[in-house]
Design a protein around this motif. Sequence first.
Motif, mmCIF file in Angstrom:
data_model
loop_
_atom_site.group_PDB
_atom_site.id
_atom_site.type_symbol
_atom_site.label_atom_id
_atom_site.label_comp_id
_atom_site.label_asym_id
_atom_site.label_seq_id
_atom_site.Cartn_x
_atom_site.Cartn_y
_atom_site.Cartn_z
ATOM 1 N N PRO A 265 -13.382 30.917 -26.666
ATOM 2 C CA PRO A 265 -14.179 30.621 -27.864
ATOM 3 C C PRO A 265 -14.758 31.852 -28.545
ATOM 4 C CG PRO A 265 -14.711 29.077 -26.108
ATOM 5 C CD PRO A 265 -13.799 30.092 -25.516
ATOM 6 N N ARG A 268 -13.364 33.019 -31.811
ATOM 7 C CA ARG A 268 -13.657 32.195 -32.986
ATOM 8 C C ARG A 268 -12.378 31.717 -33.685
ATOM 9 N NH1 ARG A 268 -19.185 34.784 -35.674
ATOM 10 N NH2 ARG A 268 -20.401 34.744 -33.726
ATOM 11 N N GLN A 269 -11.323 31.617 -32.909
ATOM 12 C CA GLN A 269 -10.081 31.055 -33.422
ATOM 13 C C GLN A 269 -10.003 29.589 -33.013
ATOM 14 O OE1 GLN A 269 -7.780 32.666 -35.401
ATOM 15 N NE2 GLN A 269 -9.358 34.256 -35.442
#
Length: 371
Positions: A265, A268-269
């Motif tokens: 996580p 942030r994809q």
Amino acid sequence: MLWFALIFLTIYSAMHLLVFWGIHPLLAGHPLLPTLNWLWMGLMILAPLLVRQLDRGGYELPARAVAWVGYSWMGFVFIAFSLCLLLAGWELLFWLLGKIWPLAAKLSLHGGLAAGVIVVITLATGLYGIQEAGELRVERVNLTTDKLPAGSKIRIVQVSDLHLGLLHREEALAPIVARLRELQPDLLVATGDVVDAQLNHLNELSSLWRQITPPLGKLAVTGNHEVYAGLEQGLEFLRSSGFRVLRNGSTQLSDQLTVVGVDDPATRQPSNEVALLEKVPRTLFTILLKHRPRIDSAAQGRFDLQLSGHAHRGQIFPFNYLTGLKYPLQDGLYPLDGGGHLYTSRGTGTWGPPMRILSPPELTVFDISSP
């Protein structure tokens, strides 16, 4: 980043305050010792920030020296803080009892003897922790599945959380690579945090990694520290080391085996492991590589084995009780509802303090065979 630094400094300073309170009876009789102790503690509180500045300025040797001293001190302080927290709890309890029972005040332990015990236990435990961090264990897991042909077997070896960087380099990786060569995996997987936040001069380590050439290859997924190091730099190191990085993707390695990997996580994809797993035929033995040991309930029953790391089982006892609050499945093999298993590695290296206490580093061997 500024907020993180402020929060870290506040918490770390509070830990030092409690430790100073606990050991102060040993220092109080000397005119200079309390002041010298505070000067040292102040320097050590700032040491992680100093490491970053030295590192960014290109002062590699001073950065490594300060890192070894500062992060080792961090481990000793955490041990002392845990002991002082117990002492503070005892003192608070009997201070409160003293309000209704005056004799309770006589049960106070805060003094020179308790301070001496704290110092001795801290030193002994910390030195043991440094030793334990170098005692690499091989954990073996045997699984059976009817998805493999009769008489066949696949050996998968997992590494996780090596944190190669400013502190850990060739001297840390070389024995791991030697052990991997002895284990002769069919497939090597790395479940994140191969590199640390300080990604320094690791090009020479790629040649070590390239000594491992399993028949089915080497696969990796991102961890949060690949992001902290600079994601593109971290990915470049993994790829130059011979790893194929699965970023929210999958690969079929044989007629019976497929591997799905999802980003951490921290990148942030967006990732949708359920959608990825839905594309994999149920007839294939499916491995899910995922840095953090969390289970997506919608994905259960769609994979046979999830491999994770991240939590280090706390790394230093009793920190495992805190990590266990967020990651209750943080150490070993867990059967899952709907079939399949989760295995969470304790990690192969160390983060921060170069010590481990009741959480030895591991390489994990999975021998998967037909019934």
